[in-house]
Design an enzyme around this catalytic site. Structure first.
Site, PDB file in Angstrom:
ATOM      1  N   ILE A 266       0.809  -1.218   0.000  1.00  0.00           N
ATOM      2  CA  ILE A 266       0.000   0.000   0.000  1.00  0.00           C
ATOM      3  C   ILE A 266       0.841   1.266   0.000  1.00  0.00           C
ATOM      4  O   ILE A 266       0.333   2.356  -0.164  1.00  0.00           O
ATOM      5  CB  ILE A 266      -0.983   0.052   1.202  1.00  0.00           C
ATOM      6  CG1 ILE A 266      -0.235  -0.167   2.527  1.00  0.00           C
ATOM      7  CG2 ILE A 266      -2.103  -0.966   1.015  1.00  0.00           C
ATOM      8  CD1 ILE A 266      -1.086   0.122   3.749  1.00  0.00           C
ATOM      9  N   GLY A 267       2.132   1.123   0.182  1.00  0.00           N
ATOM     10  CA  GLY A 267       2.947   2.333   0.211  1.00  0.00           C
ATOM     11  C   GLY A 267       4.422   1.981   0.283  1.00  0.00           C
ATOM     12  O   GLY A 267       4.806   0.812   0.387  1.00  0.00           O
ATOM     13  N   ALA A 268       5.218   3.024   0.204  1.00  0.00           N
ATOM     14  CA  ALA A 268       6.661   2.838   0.281  1.00  0.00           C
ATOM     15  C   ALA A 268       7.212   3.664   1.427  1.00  0.00           C
ATOM     16  O   ALA A 268       6.946   4.855   1.521  1.00  0.00           O
ATOM     17  CB  ALA A 268       7.310   3.254  -1.026  1.00  0.00           C
TER      18      ALA A 268
ATOM     19  N   GLU B 204      10.862   4.530   3.768  1.00  0.00           N
ATOM     20  CA  GLU B 204      12.297   4.637   3.512  1.00  0.00           C
ATOM     21  C   GLU B 204      12.995   3.286   3.695  1.00  0.00           C
ATOM     22  O   GLU B 204      13.951   2.964   3.006  1.00  0.00           O
ATOM     23  CB  GLU B 204      12.898   5.695   4.447  1.00  0.00           C
ATOM     24  CG  GLU B 204      14.416   5.743   4.523  1.00  0.00           C
ATOM     25  CD  GLU B 204      15.053   6.447   3.333  1.00  0.00           C
ATOM     26  OE1 GLU B 204      14.317   6.982   2.489  1.00  0.00           O
ATOM     27  OE2 GLU B 204      16.301   6.445   3.243  1.00  0.00           O
ATOM     28  N   PHE B 205      12.456   2.481   4.613  1.00  0.00           N
ATOM     29  CA  PHE B 205      13.129   1.236   4.963  1.00  0.00           C
ATOM     30  C   PHE B 205      12.632   0.032   4.188  1.00  0.00           C
ATOM     31  O   PHE B 205      13.213  -1.046   4.271  1.00  0.00           O
ATOM     32  CB  PHE B 205      12.966   0.962   6.462  1.00  0.00           C
ATOM     33  CG  PHE B 205      13.636   1.997   7.322  1.00  0.00           C
ATOM     34  CD1 PHE B 205      15.011   1.952   7.518  1.00  0.00           C
ATOM     35  CD2 PHE B 205      12.911   3.004   7.919  1.00  0.00           C
ATOM     36  CE1 PHE B 205      15.648   2.899   8.308  1.00  0.00           C
ATOM     37  CE2 PHE B 205      13.538   3.955   8.719  1.00  0.00           C
ATOM     38  CZ  PHE B 205      14.903   3.905   8.911  1.00  0.00           C
ATOM     39  N   GLY B 206      11.531   0.201   3.478  1.00  0.00           N
ATOM     40  CA  GLY B 206      10.968  -0.929   2.739  1.00  0.00           C
ATOM     41  C   GLY B 206       9.488  -0.705   2.502  1.00  0.00           C
ATOM     42  O   GLY B 206       8.947   0.361   2.792  1.00  0.00           O
TER      43      GLY B 206
ATOM     44  N   VAL C  60       5.390  -0.864   2.635  1.00  0.00           N
ATOM     45  CA  VAL C  60       4.320  -0.884   3.629  1.00  0.00           C
ATOM     46  C   VAL C  60       3.191  -1.709   3.001  1.00  0.00           C
ATOM     47  O   VAL C  60       2.803  -1.460   1.861  1.00  0.00           O
ATOM     48  CB  VAL C  60       3.827   0.536   3.967  1.00  0.00           C
ATOM     49  CG1 VAL C  60       2.743   0.489   5.040  1.00  0.00           C
ATOM     50  CG2 VAL C  60       4.994   1.422   4.427  1.00  0.00           C
TER      51      VAL C  60
ATOM     52  N   ASP D 222       7.657  16.874  13.042  1.00  0.00           N
ATOM     53  CA  ASP D 222       7.316  16.717  11.624  1.00  0.00           C
ATOM     54  C   ASP D 222       5.814  16.548  11.463  1.00  0.00           C
ATOM     55  O   ASP D 222       5.347  15.709  10.694  1.00  0.00           O
ATOM     56  CB  ASP D 222       8.082  15.524  11.031  1.00  0.00           C
ATOM     57  CG  ASP D 222       8.122  15.563   9.504  1.00  0.00           C
ATOM     58  OD1 ASP D 222       7.721  16.586   8.906  1.00  0.00           O
ATOM     59  OD2 ASP D 222       8.544  14.557   8.897  1.00  0.00           O
TER      60      ASP D 222
ATOM     61  N   ARG E 265       0.684  15.041   5.641  1.00  0.00           N
ATOM     62  CA  ARG E 265       1.192  13.784   5.072  1.00  0.00           C
ATOM     63  C   ARG E 265       1.534  12.765   6.154  1.00  0.00           C
ATOM     64  O   ARG E 265       1.672  11.579   5.871  1.00  0.00           O
ATOM     65  CB  ARG E 265       2.419  14.055   4.185  1.00  0.00           C
ATOM     66  CG  ARG E 265       3.620  14.585   4.935  1.00  0.00           C
ATOM     67  CD  ARG E 265       4.822  14.925   4.066  1.00  0.00           C
ATOM     68  NE  ARG E 265       5.803  15.668   4.853  1.00  0.00           N
ATOM     69  CZ  ARG E 265       5.710  16.957   5.155  1.00  0.00           C
ATOM     70  NH1 ARG E 265       4.722  17.678   4.673  1.00  0.00           N
ATOM     71  NH2 ARG E 265       6.614  17.553   5.929  1.00  0.00           N
ATOM     72  N   ASN E 266       1.706  13.215   7.387  1.00  0.00           N
ATOM     73  CA  ASN E 266       2.040  12.310   8.495  1.00  0.00           C
ATOM     74  C   ASN E 266       0.854  12.016   9.415  1.00  0.00           C
ATOM     75  O   ASN E 266       1.033  11.549  10.537  1.00  0.00           O
ATOM     76  CB  ASN E 266       3.209  12.876   9.292  1.00  0.00           C
ATOM     77  CG  ASN E 266       4.496  12.822   8.485  1.00  0.00           C
ATOM     78  OD1 ASN E 266       4.659  11.948   7.634  1.00  0.00           O
ATOM     79  ND2 ASN E 266       5.396  13.764   8.713  1.00  0.00           N
TER      80      ASN E 266
ATOM     81  N   ASP F 153       4.143   8.582  12.104  1.00  0.00           N
ATOM     82  CA  ASP F 153       5.533   8.941  11.787  1.00  0.00           C
ATOM     83  C   ASP F 153       6.301   9.443  13.008  1.00  0.00           C
ATOM     84  O   ASP F 153       6.520  10.643  13.183  1.00  0.00           O
ATOM     85  CB  ASP F 153       5.599   9.970  10.650  1.00  0.00           C
ATOM     86  CG  ASP F 153       5.636   9.262   9.321  1.00  0.00           C
ATOM     87  OD1 ASP F 153       6.709   9.166   8.727  1.00  0.00           O
ATOM     88  OD2 ASP F 153       4.569   8.752   8.920  1.00  0.00           O
TER      89      ASP F 153
HETATM   90  P1  AMP Z   1       5.351   5.821   6.169  1.00  0.00           P
HETATM   91  O1  AMP Z   1       6.650   5.173   5.883  1.00  0.00           O
HETATM   92  O2  AMP Z   1       4.889   5.627   7.567  1.00  0.00           O
HETATM   93  O3  AMP Z   1       5.306   7.267   5.750  1.00  0.00           O
HETATM   94  O4  AMP Z   1       4.273   5.066   5.246  1.00  0.00           O
HETATM   95  C1  AMP Z   1       4.264   5.180   3.839  1.00  0.00           C
HETATM   96  C2  AMP Z   1       2.830   5.151   3.316  1.00  0.00           C
HETATM   97  O5  AMP Z   1       2.206   3.912   3.666  1.00  0.00           O
HETATM   98  C3  AMP Z   1       1.939   6.220   3.946  1.00  0.00           C
HETATM   99  O6  AMP Z   1       1.999   7.439   3.268  1.00  0.00           O
HETATM  100  C4  AMP Z   1       0.569   5.583   3.848  1.00  0.00           C
HETATM  101  O7  AMP Z   1       0.008   5.809   2.582  1.00  0.00           O
HETATM  102  C5  AMP Z   1       0.850   4.120   4.029  1.00  0.00           C
HETATM  103  N1  AMP Z   1       0.646   3.711   5.429  1.00  0.00           N
HETATM  104  C6  AMP Z   1       1.550   3.739   6.443  1.00  0.00           C
HETATM  105  N2  AMP Z   1       1.020   3.304   7.583  1.00  0.00           N
HETATM  106  C7  AMP Z   1      -0.266   2.980   7.316  1.00  0.00           C
HETATM  107  C8  AMP Z   1      -1.369   2.477   8.090  1.00  0.00           C
HETATM  108  N3  AMP Z   1      -1.235   2.224   9.406  1.00  0.00           N
HETATM  109  N4  AMP Z   1      -2.536   2.270   7.482  1.00  0.00           N
HETATM  110  C9  AMP Z   1      -2.676   2.549   6.162  1.00  0.00           C
HETATM  111  N5  AMP Z   1      -1.703   3.026   5.377  1.00  0.00           N
HETATM  112  C10 AMP Z   1      -0.509   3.243   5.939  1.00  0.00           C
END
Ligand code: AMP
Length: 373
Positions: free
Chosen positions: A51-53, A55-57, A59, A170, A174-175, A188
Site C-alpha cells: 500500500i505504500g513505500a 524509507e526502509f521498505g 508498507v 514533523d 502527510r504524516n 511517523d
Molecule cells: P510511512 O513510511 O509511515 O510514511 O508510510 C508510507 C505510506 O504507507 C503512507 O503514506 C501511507 O500511505 C501508508 N501507510 C503507512 N502506515 C499505514 C497504516 N497504518 N494504514 C494505512 N496506510 C498506511
C-alpha cells in the site's frame, strides 16, 4: 526520565507518571524495543498487498490473528534486506516510541516481528491512508463540521503527545493517517530518522534537516523544537485541511518562505474557511512561541466550535484573502500582466478569478487600489 509505577494499597488509585522515554537512553536498543513493543509470531500475520513505500521498505496491508482473538486488518512495515545495524535500530526506534503511546488519535502499535526476517512493524490499519492525499482526492466533499472534527482529533493526539513530553517535529498532513470513520491519527514517529525520510525536509545552512513550510521560525533558526513549535506546525495542518490538501505557500521557494515568515507575512485564509478557524491558525503562527495557544486550549476551542456550529458561519472575507495574496506575491502595480485573470493564473491563484470578478475587482487598476484592510 523513567516510568514510575506507585505500588499502593489496592483501595487507592494507581498512577503512572506518563513520560516518554527516548529509546536512545537504552544502551541496548533491543532492550528498548522489547520493553515497549510486543513480539508477534510471524505465523499470526497474513500479508495482502503493498500500500505504500517507506524509507526502509514496503508498507503492506494484511491481517493479524493473535491466539484466541479475532482477525483484524493491519498495516505491516517491512525492513528490506541488506540493512545496516543503524537502519535496523532507526526502523525499530519508531516502534519503541509508538509502543509507549496509547491514545485514540495516535496510530496504535500492535507489535513487532524481530525474530524472523524480514523485520516488521505491525500497526492498526488506516483505510483512508494519509490525510493530504485523502483530502486532495475528496476536494470540497466534507462539511465544515467534519473538517473541524478531523482537526479536533489531531489536536487531541497532539495534546497527549505534549503531555507525554514528546515533541513530534514533523507534524504535517502527510504524516496523519485517516481511518474509515474519518478518525485522524498522528503517525511517523522517530528521532533523527523521521526528518531524514521526509522528502519535504531540506537541509538548512546549519546542517539540520527541516520541513521548512511546516516549521516554526525558532526551530528553523536555532533548532528550538518544543511543543510550541509543534503548535505552529499544527496551524499549518489546519490550513492544509481547510484548503483540502493545498501546498502551504504554494510554489514559493523555501528561502522565500523563511524570509516572508520572518517579515511577518502569514498564509491567507483558505477559501470558505470559517473566520474562527483562521484566527486560531494565525494564533498558532505567533512569532513569540509563548504566546501561541497550548494544545489543551486548541482542543477546548475546537470543542466549543463543534458544540456551537453557528460560530463557524462567518467566513474569511475575500478582501482579506486577496490582500494577503498581494502582500505575499508582490503588488500587480507596473506588472506585465494584462488582466486580473492572467495575473491570478501566473501566481497559481486562478481559482480565485471568479471571486475577484464577483467582488468587482475586474481590472488590475482596481486590484492595485485594494488596501491591506
Ligand atoms: P510511512 O513510511 O509511515 O510514511 O508510510 C508510507 C505510506 O504507507 C503512507 O503514506 C501511507 O500511505 C501508508 N501507510 C503507512 N502506515 C499505514 C497504516 N497504518 N494504514 C494505512 N496506510 C498506511
Amino acid at each position: 526520565g523513567y516510568n514510575h509505577t506507585n505500588h499502593v494499597p489496592n483501595n487507592t488509585v494507581t498512577y503512572r507518571l506518563r513520560t516518554y522515554i527516548d529509546p536512545h537512553t537504552y544502551e541496548d536498543p533491543n532492550q528498548a524495543i522489547h520493553e515497549f513493543a510486543k513480539e508477534i509470531d510471524v505465523s499470526c500475520i497474513t500479508i495482502e498487498r503493498v500500500i505504500g513505500a517507506g524509507e526502509f521498505g514496503e508498507v503492506c496491508s494484511g491481517l493479524l490473528r493473535l491466539p484466541g482473538k479475532r482477525e483484524i486488518p493491519v498495516a505491516i512495515k517491512t525492513l528490506k534486506a541488506g540493512y545496516t545495524e543503524k537502519q535496523r535500530r532507526d526502523f525499530l526506534g519508531e516502534a519503541s516510541i509508538m509502543g509507549q503511546f496509547e491514545h485514540p488519535n495516535i496510530i496504535h502499535l500492535k507489535g513487532v516481528i524481530t525474530k524472523s526476517k524480514p523485520v516488521m512493524i505491525i500497526t492498526e490499519y488506516m483505510e483512508n491512508g494519509s490525510l493530504d492525499t485523502f483530502l486532495k482526492k475528496n476536494d470540497g466533499q466534507f462539511t465544515v463540521i467534519q473538517l473541524v472534527g478531523m482537526l479536533r482529533g489531531i489536536a487531541s493526539g497532539m495534546r497527549y503527545l505534549s503531555e507525554m513530553g514528546y515533541v513530534h517535529r514533523d507534524l504535517a498532513a502527510r504524516n496523519i493517517l485517516v481511518n474509515s470513520n474519518l478518525v485522524c491519527k498522528v503517525s511517523d514517529f522517530g528521532l533523527s530518522r523521521v526528518l531524514e525520510d521526509d522528502p519535504e525536509a531540506a537541509y538548512t545552512t546549519r546542517g539540520g534537516k527541516i520541513p521548512i513550510r511546516w516549521t516554526a521560525p525558532e526551530a528553523i533558526a536555532y533548532r528550538k523544537f518544543t511543543s510550541a513549535s509543534d503548535v505552529w506546525s499544527y496551524g499549518i495542518v489546519m490550513w492544509e485541511v481547510m484548503s483540502y490538501g493545498e501546498r502551504p505557500y504554494w510554489e514559493m521557494s523555501n528561502q522565500d518562505v523563511i524570509k516572508a515568515v520572518e517579515e511577518n507575512y502569514r498564509l491567507p485564509g483558505p477559501m470558505d474557511c470559517p473566520t474562527a478557524l483562521y484566527h486560531l491558525m494565525m494564533d498558532c503562527w505567533q512569532k513569540d512561541r509563548n504566546s501561541r495557544p497550548k494544545f489543551e486550549e486548541i482542543v477546548s476551542l475546537l470543542d466549543k466550535l463543534i458544540r456551537n456550529p453557528s460560530s463557524l458561519k462567518g467566513l474569511v472575507n475575500s478582501s482579506n484573502r486577496v490582500s494577503n495574496l498581494l502582500v505575499e506575491h508582490g503588488s500587480p502595480e507596473g506588472c506585465v500582466f494584462r488582466s486580473v485573470e492572467e495575473w491570478l493564473e501566473a501566481i497559481k491563484m486562478g481559482r480565485y478569478t471568479e471571486l475577484f470578478m464577483e467582488s468587482g475587482y475586474t481590472s488590475l487598476e482596481v486590484v492595485t487600489q485594494m488596501t491591506l484592510e
